[in-house]
Scaffold this motif. Structure first.
Motif, PDB file in Angstrom:
ATOM      1  N   ALA A  29       0.812  -1.203   0.000  1.00  0.00           N
ATOM      2  CA  ALA A  29       0.000   0.000   0.000  1.00  0.00           C
ATOM      3  C   ALA A  29       0.852   1.263   0.000  1.00  0.00           C
ATOM      4  N   GLU A  30       2.067   1.178   0.585  1.00  0.00           N
ATOM      5  CA  GLU A  30       2.861   2.389   0.695  1.00  0.00           C
ATOM      6  C   GLU A  30       3.569   2.748  -0.610  1.00  0.00           C
ATOM      7  N   SER A  31       3.642   1.813  -1.564  1.00  0.00           N
ATOM      8  CA  SER A  31       4.267   2.149  -2.841  1.00  0.00           C
ATOM      9  C   SER A  31       3.322   3.033  -3.634  1.00  0.00           C
ATOM     10  N   SER A  32       3.901   3.880  -4.475  1.00  0.00           N
ATOM     11  CA  SER A  32       3.067   4.811  -5.243  1.00  0.00           C
ATOM     12  C   SER A  32       3.595   4.901  -6.658  1.00  0.00           C
ATOM     13  N   PRO A  33       2.730   5.277  -7.592  1.00  0.00           N
ATOM     14  CA  PRO A  33       3.175   5.395  -8.982  1.00  0.00           C
ATOM     15  C   PRO A  33       4.129   6.563  -9.150  1.00  0.00           C
ATOM     16  N   LEU A  34       4.903   6.511 -10.223  1.00  0.00           N
ATOM     17  CA  LEU A  34       5.782   7.617 -10.567  1.00  0.00           C
ATOM     18  C   LEU A  34       4.949   8.780 -11.083  1.00  0.00           C
ATOM     19  N   ALA A  35       5.403   9.957 -10.802  1.00  0.00           N
ATOM     20  CA  ALA A  35       4.719  11.158 -11.278  1.00  0.00           C
ATOM     21  C   ALA A  35       5.388  11.651 -12.548  1.00  0.00           C
ATOM     22  N   LEU A  36       4.573  11.993 -13.528  1.00  0.00           N
ATOM     23  CA  LEU A  36       5.057  12.572 -14.779  1.00  0.00           C
ATOM     24  C   LEU A  36       4.145  13.759 -15.101  1.00  0.00           C
ATOM     25  N   THR A  37       4.751  14.891 -15.418  1.00  0.00           N
ATOM     26  CA  THR A  37       3.981  16.109 -15.620  1.00  0.00           C
ATOM     27  C   THR A  37       4.261  16.708 -16.983  1.00  0.00           C
ATOM     28  N   ALA A  38       3.194  16.979 -17.729  1.00  0.00           N
ATOM     29  CA  ALA A  38       3.308  17.759 -18.961  1.00  0.00           C
ATOM     30  C   ALA A  38       3.262  19.226 -18.561  1.00  0.00           C
ATOM     31  N   THR A  39       4.337  19.951 -18.893  1.00  0.00           N
ATOM     32  CA  THR A  39       4.480  21.296 -18.373  1.00  0.00           C
ATOM     33  C   THR A  39       5.198  22.191 -19.369  1.00  0.00           C
ATOM     34  N   THR A  40       5.292  23.466 -19.036  1.00  0.00           N
ATOM     35  CA  THR A  40       6.148  24.381 -19.781  1.00  0.00           C
ATOM     36  C   THR A  40       7.448  24.562 -19.019  1.00  0.00           C
ATOM     37  N   ARG A  41       8.505  24.856 -19.741  1.00  0.00           N
ATOM     38  CA  ARG A  41       9.798  25.084 -19.117  1.00  0.00           C
ATOM     39  C   ARG A  41      10.573  26.075 -19.975  1.00  0.00           C
ATOM     40  N   THR A  42      11.611  26.637 -19.397  1.00  0.00           N
ATOM     41  CA  THR A  42      12.436  27.609 -20.103  1.00  0.00           C
ATOM     42  C   THR A  42      13.828  27.043 -20.317  1.00  0.00           C
ATOM     43  N   ILE A  43      14.297  27.077 -21.555  1.00  0.00           N
ATOM     44  CA  ILE A  43      15.657  26.668 -21.870  1.00  0.00           C
ATOM     45  C   ILE A  43      16.372  27.852 -22.507  1.00  0.00           C
ATOM     46  N   GLU A  44      17.683  27.746 -22.586  1.00  0.00           N
ATOM     47  CA  GLU A  44      18.473  28.788 -23.230  1.00  0.00           C
ATOM     48  C   GLU A  44      19.072  28.230 -24.507  1.00  0.00           C
ATOM     49  N   VAL A  45      18.799  28.888 -25.621  1.00  0.00           N
ATOM     50  CA  VAL A  45      19.293  28.453 -26.923  1.00  0.00           C
ATOM     51  C   VAL A  45      20.188  29.548 -27.479  1.00  0.00           C
ATOM     52  N   ASP A  46      21.484  29.272 -27.500  1.00  0.00           N
ATOM     53  CA  ASP A  46      22.475  30.245 -27.994  1.00  0.00           C
ATOM     54  C   ASP A  46      22.313  31.607 -27.332  1.00  0.00           C
ATOM     55  N   GLY A  47      22.157  31.586 -26.001  1.00  0.00           N
ATOM     56  CA  GLY A  47      22.087  32.809 -25.229  1.00  0.00           C
ATOM     57  C   GLY A  47      20.731  33.466 -25.181  1.00  0.00           C
ATOM     58  N   ARG A  48      19.742  32.836 -25.757  1.00  0.00           N
ATOM     59  CA  ARG A  48      18.396  33.428 -25.825  1.00  0.00           C
ATOM     60  C   ARG A  48      17.399  32.505 -25.131  1.00  0.00           C
ATOM     61  N   ALA A  49      16.600  33.028 -24.241  1.00  0.00           N
ATOM     62  CA  ALA A  49      15.620  32.224 -23.520  1.00  0.00           C
ATOM     63  C   ALA A  49      14.488  31.803 -24.441  1.00  0.00           C
ATOM     64  N   ALA A  50      14.014  30.590 -24.232  1.00  0.00           N
ATOM     65  CA  ALA A  50      12.909  30.065 -25.029  1.00  0.00           C
ATOM     66  C   ALA A  50      11.997  29.248 -24.129  1.00  0.00           C
ATOM     67  N   THR A  51      10.711  29.429 -24.286  1.00  0.00           N
ATOM     68  CA  THR A  51       9.722  28.658 -23.548  1.00  0.00           C
ATOM     69  C   THR A  51       9.263  27.493 -24.413  1.00  0.00           C
ATOM     70  N   VAL A  52       9.401  26.284 -23.877  1.00  0.00           N
ATOM     71  CA  VAL A  52       9.027  25.070 -24.592  1.00  0.00           C
ATOM     72  C   VAL A  52       8.193  24.205 -23.661  1.00  0.00           C
ATOM     73  N   TYR A  53       7.656  23.138 -24.210  1.00  0.00           N
ATOM     74  CA  TYR A  53       6.964  22.152 -23.391  1.00  0.00           C
ATOM     75  C   TYR A  53       7.967  21.136 -22.858  1.00  0.00           C
ATOM     76  N   GLY A  54       7.497  20.279 -21.967  1.00  0.00           N
ATOM     77  CA  GLY A  54       8.355  19.226 -21.453  1.00  0.00           C
ATOM     78  C   GLY A  54       7.563  18.190 -20.687  1.00  0.00           C
ATOM     79  N   LEU A  55       8.192  17.040 -20.473  1.00  0.00           N
ATOM     80  CA  LEU A  55       7.656  15.964 -19.642  1.00  0.00           C
ATOM     81  C   LEU A  55       8.672  15.707 -18.544  1.00  0.00           C
TER      82      LEU A  55
END
Length: 489
Positions: A29-55
């Motif tokens: 009973a104490e075991s639980s499923p793994l959590a996975l979230t579809a979300t937005t995130r910010t990465i840096e591409v060649d010095g420029r911020a970009a908002t993308v999706y992620g899991l």
């Protein structure tokens, strides 16, 4: 810069994780499923911020790693402001969990959570939205399922997750491509491919034999950047490795519309698995990987240590990305994002595919059904079809559960098509009518004017998607279904 844990640390951490998450859901009973979230995130591409999706997992890391024997017990939560659904690429879940919108389950609404529970296939896999613009917006992540052999091996896992990236909204990029106005040099990105016959090879694994006089379309869009683990070569990931260490490089091509050459540089490689399935080891330093395909490459690092770039170069282009393996104290030099020479087209003569041999081929048995699947389309107008039809008017490819089926993909267009079948693993058994015991896969590249035959045992009675994994091709119609009926009474 980031590092990945050493192989010994990875094994220790994995053992601790397995102790808490590997048991069946209802066993404790104490075991639980793994959590996975579809979300937005910010990465840096060649010095420029970009908002993308992620899991991301519960710790905010991209993707999931499962241990030997661990079930895929995952609660997927949608924190985006749009509906979504995730496909577990290459895995064989019950059809209801396959992750295709309305086939049969609806998309997850914002804020909704859905539970998944099935026995996963071990190997290098990935997961992604099955909504074209969301996948292009990087709603994708690695899914690594470790085997008992992985757990016992004294080696370090390194994941190389590849993307093509644009600062423009994915909807705008897709609209430009499908309007037929985005070709990089008028005929689909043929720069550097003028010498069509014998255009050269990379370790003898690609050529243009048989293509003389034809005009092949390669890259139909020039993206702003090409990413390895969310980074370009301006600031690549540097992975800490050990002198004389063994690496299992897990390459995932998550790009929407780009095929890459993987170059291991000064370190010889052994290709040991494709699409999560073991092959007889194939030695080399350069291997091609089409959209949605995966490569597992073993590398033995020298005792003297150093830094070792692993590069991914776009076919027909000088564009490249990559990561760097580096031992403690090694000097890491900057690498240009443009190679000195353009890479040739990948596997137009299927030289790499024809050299692969399954380590565990399908059992021999009579063929119950054989069918040819015609692949067609053109850049102007930008429409791609299967058996002459787009998805809106598709006629399913059919089989009965348990049948041994052979499908021959015959490409009559001038672009290559990475063909992906949901819910099944298949074996490549013939190229151009020449039979051999090829690799087990879930995605096979079919180059222009070529015919590739796959064999499979039809699985669960359900509607399974069959489509090209070049996302603009799929979005413009190159999708049908493999409709499996129940066994006869």
């Amino acid at each position: 810069m980031t590092t990945q844990v050493s192989r010994r640390g990875f094994l220790a951490a994995s053992a601790a994780l397995a102790a808490t998450t590997a048991l069946p859901r209802f066993a404790r009973a104490e075991s639980s499923p793994l959590a996975l979230t579809a979300t937005t995130r910010t990465i840096e591409v060649d010095g420029r911020a970009a908002t993308v999706y992620g899991l991301v997992d519960a710790a905010g890391k991209s993707g999931l790693i499962l241990n030997p024997g661990q079930r895929f017990r995952v609660d997927l939560t949608n924190t985006l402001d749009v509906e979504t659904l995730v496909h577990w690429h290459g895995q064989i879940p019950p059809n209801v969990q396959d992750g295709v919108p309305d086939l049969p389950m609806p998309k997850l609404k914002p804020g909704e959570t859905r539970a998944y529970d099935f026995a996963p296939e071990a190997g290098t896999y990935w997961m992604h939205s099955h909504i074209a613009t969301q996948e292009m917006h990087m709603l994708a992540a690695p899914l690594i399922v470790r085997s008992k052999a992985d757990a016992a091996a004294d080696r370090q896992d390194v994941v190389m997750f590849l993307h093509d990236f644009s600062f423009k909204p994915a909807e705008e990029v897709l609209a430009e491509i499908t309007a037929g106005s985005a070709a990089s040099d008028g005929m689909g990105g043929m720069s550097g491919m003028g010498q069509m016959a014998g255009a050269g090879s990379m370790d003898g694994m690609s050529g243009m034999s048989g293509m003389s006089g034809m005009v092949m379309d390669l890259n139909d869009y020039d993206f702003d950047a090409y990413l390895a683990n969310d980074r370009t070569l301006l600031d690549p990931e540097v992975v800490s490795v050990e002198k004389a260490g063994r690496i299992r490089l897990r390459v995932v091509n998550a790009a929407a519309a780009t095929t890459f050459w993987i170059d291991t540089g000064t370190v010889p490689g052994r290709l040991v698995a494709v699409d999560g399935h073991d092959v007889q080891p194939l030695a080399g330093r350069r291997f091609g990987v089409a959209m949605a395909q995966r490569l597992d490459i073993e590398l033995d690092l020298p005792a003297g240590g150093g830094s070792f770039p692993i590069l991914a170069q776009r076919e027909g282009s000088r564009d490249r990305t990559g990561l760097i393996l580096a031992t403690a104290g090694a000097r890491v030099q900057r690498i240009a994002a443009q190679a000195e020479a353009e890479a040739p087209a990948f596997d137009t003569d299927l030289a790499q595919e024809s050299r692969l041999r399954a380590a565990n081929p399908l059992a021999g048995r009579p063929i119950d059904k054989a069918e040819t699947v015609m692949l067609s389309g053109a850049m102007q107008p930008y429409i791609w079809t299967i058996n002459g039809q787009t998805w809106e008017t598709h006629v399913p490819v059919t089989a009965r559960s348990g049948q041994r089926v052979e499908l021959t993909f015959h490409n009559m267009s001038m672009m290559s098509h990475p063909m992906h079948l949901h819910g099944h693993a298949f074996q490549v058994v013939a190229i151009g009518g020449q039979r051999f015991s090829g690799a087990l896969r879930d995605t096979v590249l079919v180059p222009p004017m070529a015919a590739v035959t796959i064999a499979l045992d039809a699985g669960e009675a359900a509607r399974w998607l069959l489509h090209c994994h070049h996302i603009p091709h799929m979005a413009s119609g190159m999708m049908t279904e493999f409709a499996v009926a129940a066994k006869s009474a």
